[in-house]
Enzyme design. Sequence first.
Site, PDB file in Angstrom:
ATOM      1  N   TRP A 129       5.430 -23.158   7.444  1.00 30.40           N
ATOM      2  CA  TRP A 129       5.390 -24.533   6.941  1.00 30.40           C
ATOM      3  C   TRP A 129       6.529 -24.857   5.984  1.00 30.40           C
ATOM      4  O   TRP A 129       6.722 -26.019   5.648  1.00 30.40           O
ATOM      5  CB  TRP A 129       4.049 -24.769   6.217  1.00 30.40           C
ATOM      6  N   ASN A 130       7.272 -23.867   5.502  1.00 35.82           N
ATOM      7  CA  ASN A 130       8.227 -24.195   4.429  1.00 35.82           C
ATOM      8  C   ASN A 130       9.461 -24.942   4.928  1.00 35.82           C
ATOM      9  O   ASN A 130       9.959 -25.839   4.263  1.00 35.82           O
ATOM     10  CB  ASN A 130       8.618 -22.935   3.642  1.00 35.82           C
ATOM     11  N   LYS A 169       3.379 -21.846  18.414  1.00 38.60           N
ATOM     12  CA  LYS A 169       2.351 -22.350  17.499  1.00 38.60           C
ATOM     13  C   LYS A 169       3.039 -22.615  16.177  1.00 38.60           C
ATOM     14  O   LYS A 169       3.548 -21.700  15.541  1.00 38.60           O
ATOM     15  CB  LYS A 169       1.229 -21.320  17.311  1.00 38.60           C
ATOM     16  N   GLY A 171       7.453 -15.606   8.739  1.00 40.90           N
ATOM     17  CA  GLY A 171       6.339 -15.719   7.798  1.00 40.90           C
ATOM     18  C   GLY A 171       6.324 -14.529   6.857  1.00 40.90           C
ATOM     19  O   GLY A 171       7.362 -13.916   6.604  1.00 40.90           O
ATOM     20  N   SER A 172       5.138 -14.193   6.378  1.00 38.76           N
ATOM     21  CA  SER A 172       5.053 -13.159   5.342  1.00 38.76           C
ATOM     22  C   SER A 172       5.164 -11.750   5.934  1.00 38.76           C
ATOM     23  O   SER A 172       4.885 -11.532   7.116  1.00 38.76           O
ATOM     24  CB  SER A 172       3.735 -13.299   4.573  1.00 38.76           C
ATOM     25  N   GLU A 196      11.332 -12.598  11.223  1.00 32.95           N
ATOM     26  CA  GLU A 196      12.037 -13.140  10.050  1.00 32.95           C
ATOM     27  C   GLU A 196      11.007 -13.197   8.937  1.00 32.95           C
ATOM     28  O   GLU A 196      10.215 -14.143   8.862  1.00 32.95           O
ATOM     29  CB  GLU A 196      12.569 -14.548  10.351  1.00 32.95           C
ATOM     30  N   LEU A 197      11.009 -12.206   8.057  1.00 39.68           N
ATOM     31  CA  LEU A 197       9.893 -12.076   7.112  1.00 39.68           C
ATOM     32  C   LEU A 197      10.329 -12.390   5.682  1.00 39.68           C
ATOM     33  O   LEU A 197      11.438 -12.852   5.433  1.00 39.68           O
ATOM     34  CB  LEU A 197       9.288 -10.686   7.238  1.00 39.68           C
ATOM     35  N   CYS A 244      12.331 -18.351   1.883  1.00 41.42           N
ATOM     36  CA  CYS A 244      12.320 -16.887   2.006  1.00 41.42           C
ATOM     37  C   CYS A 244      13.560 -16.279   1.350  1.00 41.42           C
ATOM     38  O   CYS A 244      13.509 -15.143   0.895  1.00 41.42           O
ATOM     39  CB  CYS A 244      12.191 -16.456   3.453  1.00 41.42           C
ATOM     40  N   GLU A 278       6.804 -11.080  -3.547  1.00 41.90           N
ATOM     41  CA  GLU A 278       7.532 -12.335  -3.326  1.00 41.90           C
ATOM     42  C   GLU A 278       6.777 -13.511  -3.973  1.00 41.90           C
ATOM     43  O   GLU A 278       5.644 -13.817  -3.577  1.00 41.90           O
ATOM     44  CB  GLU A 278       7.636 -12.572  -1.816  1.00 41.90           C
TER      45      GLU A 278
END
Length: 492
Positions: free
Chosen positions: A166-167, A190, A243-244, A265-266, A299, A396
């Site tokens: 969502w960022n 998604k 995401g995380s 991509e974390l 991130c 983080e």
Amino acid sequence: MNQPASIERNAVTKAIAYEDLCLYIDGEFVKDGGRREQPVFNPATGEVIAQLPHASKTDLDRALAAASRAFKTWRQSSPLDRSRILRRVAELSRERQQDIGRNITLDMGKPIAEAIGEVVVCADHCDWHAEECRRIYGRVILPRMPNVRQMVLREPVGVCVAFTPWNFPYNQAIRKIAAAVGAGCTIVIKGPEDAPSAVVAIARMFHDAGLPPGVLNVVWGVPHEVSEYLIKAPDVRKVSFTGSVPIGKQLAALAGSHMKRITMELGGHSPVIVFDDADVDRAARLLSNFKFRNAGQVCVSPTRFYVQSRVYDAFVAKFLDYTKTIKVGPGIDPESSMGPLAHDRRLPAMEQFVEDARKRGATVETGGERIGTVGNFFAPTVLTNLPDDAMVMTSEPFGPIAPMTRFETIDEVLARANSLPYGLSSYVFTTSTKNALAAQNGIEAGMVNVNHFGQALPETPFGGIKDSGIGSEGGSETFDGYLVTKFVTQMD
Ligand code: NAD
């Protein structure tokens, strides 16, 4: 701190049209039909602005079947046709930037200028993929015998599934879609249920640009239910997630157990190293600006500030001066330079970081608390005098918190910068070429920025190492994750 005055003006958002949320399956926009729905909130006001339809199991199966069917023809499509569609999407992004940007602000919260900027930058990403997809080459390997021809072909991997956050709801999605579509793959994506308008807008643009049915499909639902179902589907050959770190590890493990390729991509915990010889005022101004962009929900946000002792006090003072000029308010108000956090679960997370730092003796130089009780506003926060094992220095923060600490020597600071399992981005401010070179060579990160922020351009690779991920997006590497290598040898 009081509620920002501009919040009252946010009453106008009620009257503004918002995206007509839906699924996009096999070239059709679908909703209703008794599907489960979830409310979408405006994080600046807490109001419900729309209902998002979830995909049923039948919807997921239809999306997968459409992607499998479409792959049979799309894989053979001309790169010129793929390029033409991506270029058209770039044009449409520029044409629709105002509406798409406003809707991102309404459901995600970021200032309207940042939201529109995200859309415009992504038009460049589409153009880049449109250009590069015409240059997906194989190679010829010289044979050991004259009557043999050996070739390396690069072919689209197949049906891809992607899960985006969502960022940067527009950016994260379009990069994955453009890479998949440009490589000749099909994709089921998604997007983020918290901020869904951008991904629906992207589907509308690809539809209007003439993408054949089934090449792109958009679904929504309970994240772990949807991802588990899609990743296990036999026809799916590739999984891409942003995401995380904990969720990335779960999805990578699931993909691995089904032998699916991955791009991850974390999260990161980017060190900033400000040397004694840096231009301190410039570094403080740039870093304060960058730190609080998107309320720190980035991130690659600078998250651990290591400042060399001789300039520590001056840097902190300047950084505080700039930080105090930030105007927190609803993103829809053009005067706001920082909006709310994207959802209410981030507020207790911020409070926990500050509480832990306080307990460990940190000084809260500014901020440290929620602003008001309406919307998810959290004050830009600067913490000093905190130990390296404070929670905010090791996990983080993903929010508007800037923790600062001193260092003495380059060896010491590199060891501290590399002490975490993260390895996404990093920042160095120095006028010494010796320090710059030592930092470039010594920092364990996928990206090193010296004296400016130069990453995340379409033509440069973006990605992390260590726990921060696998693979790159952007740059000439962008299609690597969406292609497989086939070796062909032929004798006459
Ligand atoms: P979260 O880990 O629950 O979710 C992060 C994102 O992953 C969301 O978009 C969510 O919908 C999605 N997600 C969660 N579980 C999933 C699953 N099993 N399958 C597929 N998708 C799934 O955290 P959150 O509270 O939404 O966000 C906070 C944390 O997320 C931050 O601490 C940050 O580390 C991370 N984050 C990272 C990025 C990034 O760009 N690397 C972006 C957004 C969030």
